[in-house]
Design a protein around this motif. Structure first.
Motif, PDB file in Angstrom:
ATOM      1  N   GLU A 118     110.386 105.525   2.049  1.00  0.00           N
ATOM      2  CA  GLU A 118     111.618 104.740   2.201  1.00  0.00           C
ATOM      3  C   GLU A 118     112.610 105.094   1.104  1.00  0.00           C
ATOM      4  OE1 GLU A 118     111.204 100.541   3.849  1.00  0.00           O
ATOM      5  OE2 GLU A 118     112.001 100.149   1.859  1.00  0.00           O
ATOM      6  N   GLY A 119     113.907 105.066   1.460  1.00  0.00           N
ATOM      7  CA  GLY A 119     114.958 105.401   0.494  1.00  0.00           C
ATOM      8  C   GLY A 119     115.455 106.811   0.765  1.00  0.00           C
ATOM      9  N   LYS A 120     116.552 107.126   0.149  1.00  0.00           N
ATOM     10  CA  LYS A 120     117.145 108.445   0.375  1.00  0.00           C
ATOM     11  C   LYS A 120     117.990 108.791  -0.840  1.00  0.00           C
ATOM     12  CE  LYS A 120     119.548 110.813   4.190  1.00  0.00           C
ATOM     13  NZ  LYS A 120     118.666 111.920   4.379  1.00  0.00           N
ATOM     14  N   GLY A 121     117.935 110.053  -1.243  1.00  0.00           N
ATOM     15  CA  GLY A 121     118.832 110.471  -2.329  1.00  0.00           C
ATOM     16  C   GLY A 121     118.188 110.495  -3.699  1.00  0.00           C
ATOM     17  N   ALA A 122     116.923 110.088  -3.803  1.00  0.00           N
ATOM     18  CA  ALA A 122     116.219 110.302  -5.070  1.00  0.00           C
ATOM     19  C   ALA A 122     115.672 111.724  -5.060  1.00  0.00           C
ATOM     20  CB  ALA A 122     115.100 109.304  -5.248  1.00  0.00           C
ATOM     21  N   HIS A 123     115.225 112.181  -6.233  1.00  0.00           N
ATOM     22  CA  HIS A 123     114.729 113.546  -6.291  1.00  0.00           C
ATOM     23  C   HIS A 123     113.486 113.637  -7.152  1.00  0.00           C
ATOM     24  CE1 HIS A 123     117.172 113.246  -9.985  1.00  0.00           C
ATOM     25  NE2 HIS A 123     116.190 113.945 -10.477  1.00  0.00           N
ATOM     26  N   THR A 124     112.755 114.700  -6.914  1.00  0.00           N
ATOM     27  CA  THR A 124     111.702 115.062  -7.835  1.00  0.00           C
ATOM     28  C   THR A 124     112.044 116.470  -8.316  1.00  0.00           C
ATOM     29  OG1 THR A 124     109.314 115.247  -8.142  1.00  0.00           O
ATOM     30  CG2 THR A 124     110.164 115.950  -6.021  1.00  0.00           C
ATOM     31  N   ALA A 125     111.836 116.726  -9.585  1.00  0.00           N
ATOM     32  CA  ALA A 125     112.103 118.064 -10.105  1.00  0.00           C
ATOM     33  C   ALA A 125     110.764 118.722 -10.386  1.00  0.00           C
ATOM     34  CB  ALA A 125     112.933 117.984 -11.377  1.00  0.00           C
ATOM     35  N   VAL A 126     110.596 119.932  -9.864  1.00  0.00           N
ATOM     36  CA  VAL A 126     109.366 120.688 -10.050  1.00  0.00           C
ATOM     37  C   VAL A 126     109.730 122.077 -10.523  1.00  0.00           C
ATOM     38  CG1 VAL A 126     107.371 121.709  -8.884  1.00  0.00           C
ATOM     39  CG2 VAL A 126     108.104 119.414  -8.266  1.00  0.00           C
ATOM     40  N   ASP A 127     109.183 122.461 -11.684  1.00  0.00           N
ATOM     41  CA  ASP A 127     109.392 123.822 -12.180  1.00  0.00           C
ATOM     42  C   ASP A 127     110.856 124.254 -12.187  1.00  0.00           C
ATOM     43  OD1 ASP A 127     107.311 125.066 -13.292  1.00  0.00           O
ATOM     44  OD2 ASP A 127     106.791 126.345 -11.589  1.00  0.00           O
ATOM     45  N   GLY A 128     111.702 123.389 -12.716  1.00  0.00           N
ATOM     46  CA  GLY A 128     113.106 123.751 -12.876  1.00  0.00           C
ATOM     47  C   GLY A 128     113.978 123.583 -11.641  1.00  0.00           C
ATOM     48  N   GLU A 129     113.410 123.032 -10.574  1.00  0.00           N
ATOM     49  CA  GLU A 129     114.185 122.865  -9.344  1.00  0.00           C
ATOM     50  C   GLU A 129     114.099 121.422  -8.844  1.00  0.00           C
ATOM     51  OE1 GLU A 129     113.184 125.602  -6.176  1.00  0.00           O
ATOM     52  OE2 GLU A 129     113.953 124.228  -4.655  1.00  0.00           O
ATOM     53  N   ARG A 130     115.285 120.873  -8.508  1.00  0.00           N
ATOM     54  CA  ARG A 130     115.304 119.527  -7.944  1.00  0.00           C
ATOM     55  C   ARG A 130     115.129 119.573  -6.432  1.00  0.00           C
ATOM     56  NH1 ARG A 130     120.004 115.923 -10.913  1.00  0.00           N
ATOM     57  NH2 ARG A 130     118.742 115.506 -12.772  1.00  0.00           N
ATOM     58  N   THR A 131     114.289 118.678  -5.914  1.00  0.00           N
ATOM     59  CA  THR A 131     114.145 118.517  -4.469  1.00  0.00           C
ATOM     60  C   THR A 131     114.604 117.125  -4.106  1.00  0.00           C
ATOM     61  OG1 THR A 131     112.268 120.026  -4.374  1.00  0.00           O
ATOM     62  CG2 THR A 131     112.480 118.470  -2.571  1.00  0.00           C
ATOM     63  N   MET A 132     115.563 117.033  -3.201  1.00  0.00           N
ATOM     64  CA  MET A 132     116.011 115.728  -2.726  1.00  0.00           C
ATOM     65  C   MET A 132     114.959 115.198  -1.749  1.00  0.00           C
ATOM     66  SD  MET A 132     118.585 115.735  -4.546  1.00  0.00           S
ATOM     67  CE  MET A 132     119.199 114.092  -4.155  1.00  0.00           C
ATOM     68  N   MET A 133     114.772 113.884  -1.760  1.00  0.00           N
ATOM     69  CA  MET A 133     113.702 113.314  -0.942  1.00  0.00           C
ATOM     70  C   MET A 133     114.235 112.374   0.135  1.00  0.00           C
ATOM     71  SD  MET A 133     111.208 112.588  -4.141  1.00  0.00           S
ATOM     72  CE  MET A 133     109.530 112.508  -3.554  1.00  0.00           C
ATOM     73  N   SER A 134     113.765 112.576   1.357  1.00  0.00           N
ATOM     74  CA  SER A 134     114.116 111.705   2.481  1.00  0.00           C
ATOM     75  C   SER A 134     112.838 111.287   3.200  1.00  0.00           C
ATOM     76  CB  SER A 134     114.998 112.452   3.483  1.00  0.00           C
ATOM     77  OG  SER A 134     116.217 112.775   2.898  1.00  0.00           O
ATOM     78  N   PRO A 135     112.873 110.160   3.915  1.00  0.00           N
ATOM     79  CA  PRO A 135     111.679 109.672   4.595  1.00  0.00           C
ATOM     80  C   PRO A 135     111.038 110.743   5.493  1.00  0.00           C
ATOM     81  CG  PRO A 135     113.338 107.977   4.621  1.00  0.00           C
ATOM     82  CD  PRO A 135     113.993 109.212   4.035  1.00  0.00           C
ATOM     83  N   GLY A 136     109.724 110.865   5.385  1.00  0.00           N
ATOM     84  CA  GLY A 136     108.971 111.822   6.195  1.00  0.00           C
ATOM     85  C   GLY A 136     108.812 113.182   5.532  1.00  0.00           C
ATOM     86  N   ASP A 137     109.539 113.426   4.436  1.00  0.00           N
ATOM     87  CA  ASP A 137     109.391 114.713   3.739  1.00  0.00           C
ATOM     88  C   ASP A 137     108.030 114.763   3.045  1.00  0.00           C
ATOM     89  OD1 ASP A 137     111.999 115.096   4.486  1.00  0.00           O
ATOM     90  OD2 ASP A 137     112.827 115.145   2.443  1.00  0.00           O
ATOM     91  N   PHE A 138     107.421 115.942   3.097  1.00  0.00           N
ATOM     92  CA  PHE A 138     106.175 116.204   2.363  1.00  0.00           C
ATOM     93  C   PHE A 138     106.545 117.120   1.195  1.00  0.00           C
ATOM     94  CE2 PHE A 138     102.806 119.682   2.356  1.00  0.00           C
ATOM     95  CZ  PHE A 138     102.037 119.097   1.372  1.00  0.00           C
ATOM     96  N   VAL A 139     106.309 116.643  -0.026  1.00  0.00           N
ATOM     97  CA  VAL A 139     106.744 117.340  -1.231  1.00  0.00           C
ATOM     98  C   VAL A 139     105.529 117.619  -2.114  1.00  0.00           C
ATOM     99  CG1 VAL A 139     108.232 117.171  -3.276  1.00  0.00           C
ATOM    100  CG2 VAL A 139     108.997 116.180  -1.109  1.00  0.00           C
ATOM    101  N   ILE A 140     105.498 118.816  -2.697  1.00  0.00           N
ATOM    102  CA  ILE A 140     104.323 119.239  -3.480  1.00  0.00           C
ATOM    103  C   ILE A 140     104.638 119.345  -4.969  1.00  0.00           C
ATOM    104  CG2 ILE A 140     102.687 121.123  -3.857  1.00  0.00           C
ATOM    105  CD1 ILE A 140     103.121 122.006  -1.019  1.00  0.00           C
ATOM    106  N   THR A 141     103.732 118.849  -5.790  1.00  0.00           N
ATOM    107  CA  THR A 141     103.751 119.160  -7.220  1.00  0.00           C
ATOM    108  C   THR A 141     102.497 119.972  -7.522  1.00  0.00           C
ATOM    109  OG1 THR A 141     104.795 117.026  -7.641  1.00  0.00           O
ATOM    110  CG2 THR A 141     103.937 118.200  -9.538  1.00  0.00           C
ATOM    111  N   PRO A 142     102.616 121.301  -7.629  1.00  0.00           N
ATOM    112  CA  PRO A 142     101.426 122.118  -7.893  1.00  0.00           C
ATOM    113  C   PRO A 142     100.829 121.823  -9.259  1.00  0.00           C
ATOM    114  CG  PRO A 142     103.276 123.501  -7.162  1.00  0.00           C
ATOM    115  CD  PRO A 142     103.831 122.140  -7.486  1.00  0.00           C
TER     116      PRO A 142
END
Ligand code: GTQ
Length: 347
Positions: A118-142
């Protein structure tokens, strides 16, 4: 294998004598160690997202993301309380980042997956790159990549965290460190990893040490479009409906080395055949509603609820509306160790 040996005073005295020397008799425990089939303490359970969101709102008043480092409510399996485990081998939690907050940068050997609820427009930064997050997105932190989370939107942001914490704990291989700065330096533009690696193209001489996908985010828009297209002509699988696994484009293997991630579509009115497998699995419906029978228990679910199917428990889903289910398990580990088993019944 399952018989219990008889108790006798002479044997008892022997056990007590060797106990003092850190020895014990295999014949007393063999049946419990090597079981004819999986006997898990992990129990089937469902958490309602609406209830968790409410508790999270309260937690948001009690502690900041900064102080907490990560403001997460752990999903503790009722059969494994106090161990921070959702299954015997995996950890899951619900993380909230409020508007304006930053969850500070750190890195660790544990791998993390995020499934945005839930929510939209927050981000996670991984290895120098920001990823914007939206519902249903699958995001990886290696494993061992720097990561911090931030929310510059006006809405609270909630996602499911899945980590291999119990696996790393079992292997005694945990390393972690923090960063002096709250946020890591950004060195690449938003969308960089997807543009480079998510377009069926790879650098011609690509060599990667990491076994984790270089695609950090699998946006729901694309996942959903794939399911929608396949729905038109794909034959439904009796046990799974339409089920896809997220992959690492470099190796074709699972997107992450320790956790398998899946997305499946069940059409309205579809009932799956009884299925069981050795990989205990965490499910999150993203769309639709229905019910799932796990062993002799039945759980009704709607969007964002989270439920867990223990190893070797028969499972069948019934979709009341067209439904999309995200799930994850330790299947990649089990397959590599030749331990994975499934039973499709007669389907
Ligand atoms: O976001 O880095 O749920 O380090 C547990 C441990 C999330 C994270 C968790 C973590 C994180």
């Amino acid at each position: 294998m399952e018989h219990a040996v008889r108790q006798m005073p002479e044997r008892q005295a022997f056990y007590e004598k060797i106990d003092g020397e850190n020895l014990s008799a295999l014949w007393n425990v063999l049946g419990a160690l090597i079981t004819p089939e999986p006997k898990s303490a992990c129990q089937p359970f469902l958490w309602r997202f609406d209830a968790i969101r409410q508790h999270m709102t309260e937690a948001g008043k009690l502690i900041t993301a900064k102080e907490a480092e990560r403001r997460v409510l752990i999903l503790e399996n009722p059969g494994l309380r106090g161990q921070s485990k959702v299954t015997t081998s995996l950890y899951a939690g619900i993380q909230a980042v409020l508007p304006g907050e930053v969850a500070p940068a750190h890195r660790h050997t544990q791998s993390a997956l995020r499934f945005v609820l839930e929510g939209k427009g927050a981000h996670t930064a991984v290895d120098g790159e920001r990823t914007m997050m939206s519902p249903g997105d699958f995001v990886i932190t290696p494993a061992m990549t720097w990561h911090d989370h931030g929310n510059t939107s006006s809405e609270p942001m909630f996602w499911l965290d899945g980590l291999d914490i119990p696996v790393v704990q079992f292997l005694d291989a945990s390393f972690a460190e923090g960063l002096d700065d709250e946020e890591q330096p950004i060195t690449r533009p938003v969308g960089d990893s997807y543009a480079r690696y998510g377009q069926n193209l790879l650098p011609v001489d690509i060599k990667r040490k990491s076994k984790t996908s270089p695609v950090f985010s699998y946006p729901y828009e694309h996942t959903r479009a794939a399911l929608e297209q396949m729905k038109k002509s794909e034959a439904w699988d009796a046990c799974h409906g339409l089920k896809l696994r997220y992959t690492n484009p470099v190796s074709g293997d699972y997107a992450m080395p320790t956790m398998g991630t899946f997305i499946q579509l069940l059409p309205k009115g579809f009932s799956t055949s009884r299925y069981r497998s050795t990989d205990a699995t965490v499910y999150v419906p993203m769309e639709g509603k229905g019910r799932t029978r796990i062993g002799d228990k039945i759980f009704d679910w709607g969007p964002r609820d989270i439920f867990v199917v223990p190893s070797w428990h028969p499972v069948s889903h019934e979709a009341e509306d067209e439904s999309v289910l995200f799930s994850f398990s330790d299947r990649p580990i089990q397959e590599k160790l030749d331990l994975f088993r499934e039973d499709r019944g007669n389907a």
